[in-house]
Scaffold this motif. Structure first.
Motif, short mmCIF file in Angstrom:
data_model
loop_
_atom_site.label_atom_id
_atom_site.label_comp_id
_atom_site.label_asym_id
_atom_site.label_seq_id
_atom_site.Cartn_x
_atom_site.Cartn_y
_atom_site.Cartn_z
N ALA A 176 72.93 44.15 69.23
CA ALA A 176 73.18 42.80 69.72
C ALA A 176 72.69 41.74 68.74
CB ALA A 176 72.50 42.62 71.09
N ALA A 177 71.59 42.04 68.05
CA ALA A 177 70.98 41.06 67.15
C ALA A 177 71.58 41.05 65.75
CB ALA A 177 69.47 41.31 67.05
N LEU A 178 72.46 42.00 65.45
CA LEU A 178 72.99 42.15 64.09
C LEU A 178 73.57 40.86 63.49
CD1 LEU A 178 74.63 45.66 63.66
CD2 LEU A 178 72.82 44.62 62.27
N PRO A 179 74.37 40.09 64.23
CA PRO A 179 74.91 38.86 63.61
C PRO A 179 73.82 37.92 63.11
CG PRO A 179 76.07 39.37 65.64
CD PRO A 179 74.90 40.30 65.59
N TYR A 180 72.70 37.86 63.82
CA TYR A 180 71.61 36.97 63.42
C TYR A 180 70.79 37.58 62.28
CZ TYR A 180 73.06 34.77 67.71
OH TYR A 180 73.81 34.17 68.69
N LEU A 181 70.58 38.88 62.33
CA LEU A 181 69.88 39.55 61.25
C LEU A 181 70.66 39.42 59.94
CD1 LEU A 181 68.73 42.82 63.08
CD2 LEU A 181 67.30 40.83 62.51
N ARG A 182 71.97 39.55 60.02
CA ARG A 182 72.82 39.45 58.82
C ARG A 182 72.78 38.06 58.21
NH1 ARG A 182 77.45 43.21 61.63
NH2 ARG A 182 76.95 45.14 60.50
N SER A 183 72.53 37.05 59.02
CA SER A 183 72.49 35.69 58.49
C SER A 183 71.09 35.26 58.07
CB SER A 183 73.03 34.70 59.54
OG SER A 183 72.18 34.66 60.68
N HIS A 224 65.40 37.08 55.70
CA HIS A 224 64.15 37.86 55.86
C HIS A 224 64.30 38.86 57.00
CE1 HIS A 224 62.40 34.69 53.35
NE2 HIS A 224 62.95 33.82 54.17
N ALA A 225 65.44 39.51 57.11
CA ALA A 225 65.72 40.37 58.26
C ALA A 225 64.89 41.65 58.21
CB ALA A 225 67.19 40.72 58.31
N ARG A 226 64.21 41.94 59.30
CA ARG A 226 63.37 43.12 59.41
C ARG A 226 63.55 43.76 60.79
NH1 ARG A 226 62.92 41.39 54.88
NH2 ARG A 226 61.00 41.06 53.67
N PHE A 264 72.10 49.51 56.79
CA PHE A 264 71.92 48.06 56.71
C PHE A 264 71.30 47.59 55.40
CE2 PHE A 264 71.37 48.39 61.57
CZ PHE A 264 72.75 48.43 61.75
N ALA A 265 70.78 48.49 54.57
CA ALA A 265 70.13 48.08 53.33
C ALA A 265 71.03 47.21 52.45
CB ALA A 265 69.63 49.31 52.56
N PRO A 266 72.31 47.56 52.27
CA PRO A 266 73.15 46.71 51.42
C PRO A 266 73.29 45.27 51.92
CG PRO A 266 74.19 48.85 51.76
CD PRO A 266 73.03 48.78 52.71
N GLU A 267 73.01 45.06 53.21
CA GLU A 267 73.10 43.71 53.78
C GLU A 267 71.75 43.00 53.77
OE1 GLU A 267 76.02 43.56 57.26
OE2 GLU A 267 75.27 45.61 57.37
N GLY A 268 70.74 43.63 53.19
CA GLY A 268 69.43 43.00 53.10
C GLY A 268 68.59 43.11 54.35
N ILE A 269 68.97 43.97 55.28
CA ILE A 269 68.19 44.19 56.51
C ILE A 269 67.30 45.41 56.28
CG2 ILE A 269 68.28 44.68 58.98
CD1 ILE A 269 71.14 43.46 58.96
N LEU A 270 66.00 45.21 56.29
CA LEU A 270 65.05 46.28 56.02
C LEU A 270 64.56 46.88 57.33
CD1 LEU A 270 62.99 44.62 53.15
CD2 LEU A 270 65.17 45.84 53.04
N VAL A 271 64.59 48.19 57.41
CA VAL A 271 64.26 48.89 58.66
C VAL A 271 63.20 49.94 58.37
CG1 VAL A 271 65.18 50.16 60.64
CG2 VAL A 271 66.67 48.60 59.35
#
Length: 248
Positions: free
Chosen positions: A125-132, A135-137, A174-181
């Motif tokens: 659900a949060a993906l659209p906001y994490l992608r924008s 500093h997505a974590r 998600f790494a290519p989109e800059g979201i670190l998990v």
């Protein structure tokens, strides 16, 4: 550690224990906190504690095991704070210390709902906001029992192992989109999950000679949420006083 003002974190299981200290640790670094829990009364007290300490926080009494509820929560948080940068999947269930043969089917499904399905639903659900976000974590609070069998609590161990698999899958995708998990795997920590009568036994088993404090996990949460962790993803960080070194 760098200032994180202007960012928003969603923390589940935020009303007590580690969840509450995660909120305090992130708020102290300038992060606005959406605090999520089912216990509305205790959640209100936790929010007041964060605000009293100088932080910004709002309560959300939501059961996010429902995908629709998770989506609604994300919409509300984004409207209240302007976006979402960090997810801390802290909420978890243990139930009993039974073996697999004695684990009730309904309890097992509930473990999977809370420990696996809820983090998945909230992240989706949060993906659209994490992608924008710049500093997505996404941070999972897992368990050392997801890494090494404990000889009991098999339903819990299976759910936590599945959680770590979910983390690695998300990190890769998600790494290519800059979201670190990443995940943290605590050992014995002073929370309601560790009964008072087990403290002495746990301390004898841990090389450091004591159980951990919630703030010691929260410090790692704050690191993973920070810019200093910008090259860390797909990792499970053990915080257990050396317990895994001796195989417990």
């Amino acid at each position: 550690m760098s200032d994180m003002s202007g960012r928003t974190a969603v923390v589940t299981g935020a009303a007590r224990g580690m969840g509450r200290t995660h909120c305090l640790a992130l708020a102290a670094r300038g992060v606005a906190i959406a605090m999520v829990d089912l216990d509305e009364a205790e959640l209100g007290q936790a929010v007041q504690e964060v605000v009293k300490a100088g932080g910004t926080a709002r309560p959300y009494a939501v059961d996010i095991t429902s995908g629709a509820a998770a989506a609604d929560l994300v919409t509300r948080v984004a409207a209240d704070f302007g976006g979402i940068d960090v997810l801390v999947h802290n909420a978890g269930l243990l139930f009993s210390l039974t073996g697999l043969a004695d684990t009730d089917d309904q309890d097992f499904r509930r473990l999977l709902d809370v420990n696996v399905h809820a983090p998945l639903a909230l992240t989706r659900a949060a993906l659209p906001y994490l992608r924008s976000s710049s500093h997505a974590r996404v941070i999972f609070i897992s368990s050392q029992w997801g890494q090494v069998p404990a000889g009991h609590s098999y339903g819990y161990m299976v759910s936590k192992a599945a959680q770590l698999g979910l983390m690695k899958t998300m990190a890769t995708e998600f790494a290519p989109e800059g979201i670190l998990v990443n995940a943290i795997a605590p050992g014995a920590i002073r929370t309601r999950m560790v009964p008072d009568d087990r403290y002495e036994e746990e301390c004898r088993l841990i090389p450091i000679g004591r159980i951990g404090e919630p703030q010691e996990i929260s410090a790692v949460v704050a690191f993973l949420a920070s810019d200093e962790a910008s090259f860390v993803t797909g990792q499970t960080i053990p915080v257990n006083g050396g317990a895994l070194v001796v195989g417990i």
